[in-house]
Design a protein around this motif. Structure first.
Motif, PDB file in Angstrom:
ATOM      1  N   ASP A   1     133.148 131.807 -57.876  1.00 54.98           N
ATOM      2  CA  ASP A   1     132.769 130.702 -56.957  1.00 54.98           C
ATOM      3  C   ASP A   1     133.464 129.349 -57.293  1.00 54.98           C
ATOM      4  N   SER A   2     134.920 129.641 -57.495  1.00 54.87           N
ATOM      5  CA  SER A   2     135.572 128.255 -57.661  1.00 54.87           C
ATOM      6  C   SER A   2     135.839 127.844 -56.145  1.00 54.87           C
ATOM      7  N   THR A   3     136.571 126.659 -55.877  1.00 51.58           N
ATOM      8  CA  THR A   3     136.733 126.226 -54.553  1.00 51.58           C
ATOM      9  C   THR A   3     138.116 125.842 -54.376  1.00 51.58           C
ATOM     10  N   GLU A   4     138.835 125.894 -55.299  1.00 54.15           N
ATOM     11  CA  GLU A   4     140.157 125.524 -55.280  1.00 54.15           C
ATOM     12  C   GLU A   4     141.298 126.308 -54.839  1.00 54.15           C
ATOM     13  N   GLY A   5     142.191 126.149 -53.958  1.00 53.30           N
ATOM     14  CA  GLY A   5     143.047 127.103 -53.641  1.00 53.30           C
ATOM     15  C   GLY A   5     142.787 128.359 -53.062  1.00 53.30           C
ATOM     16  N   ILE A   6     141.449 128.286 -52.190  1.00 54.42           N
ATOM     17  CA  ILE A   6     141.120 129.791 -51.796  1.00 54.42           C
ATOM     18  C   ILE A   6     141.829 130.430 -50.597  1.00 54.42           C
ATOM     19  N   GLU A   7     142.368 131.543 -50.843  1.00 52.02           N
ATOM     20  CA  GLU A   7     142.773 132.290 -49.781  1.00 52.02           C
ATOM     21  C   GLU A   7     141.972 133.457 -49.594  1.00 52.02           C
ATOM     22  N   ARG A   8     142.027 134.039 -48.215  1.00 51.35           N
ATOM     23  CA  ARG A   8     141.567 135.274 -47.752  1.00 51.35           C
ATOM     24  C   ARG A   8     142.559 136.307 -47.808  1.00 51.35           C
TER      25      ARG A   8
END
Length: 122
Positions: A15-22
């Protein structure tokens, strides 16, 4: 008055929000998509590194590849091909330079997408 919609992408594991990639992954004939931050992505990629040296690379048009899509608030959702609108525009421009006929709108043939990815592989 204007409305502004902000999309926040969360790591599906922590559930972190930093540096998210798909990441899009195909395994056992099924396609999967997962959003990961740097720590979770490293775990996935480290695990894949155990198996990929023993795997055979397929020739011909690629199946779905493990692809990362940068997470920005201005990013549009990737199309059914896995390419964003901006990436599809780049494919069309590249195809025109290569003399490959592609319609200005609508679906781009998988063969053309595969040729583009092959030409731009790093």
């Amino acid at each position: 008055m204007a409305d502004k919609t902000v999309t926040t992408r969360y790591d599906d594991m922590d559930d972190s929000t930093e540096g998210i990639e798909r990441y899009s992954i195909s395994f056992l004939g099924k396609d999967y998509e997962i959003d990961l931050g740097p720590k979770s992505a490293k775990k996935l990629l480290d695990t894949m590194d155990l198996y990929l040296p023993k795997a055979r690379e397929l020739s011909g048009p690629p199946a779905r590849r493990l692809r990362a899509f940068p997470a920005t608030t201005s990013e549009r959702k990737p199309s059914g091909s896995g390419f964003s609108k901006e990436e599809l525009q780049a494919v069309r421009a590249w195809a025109a330079q290569e003399g490959i006929t592609v319609a200005p709108k609508g679906r781009i043939k998988a063969e053309v997408l595969a040729q583009y990815e092959e030409a731009h592989a790093s």
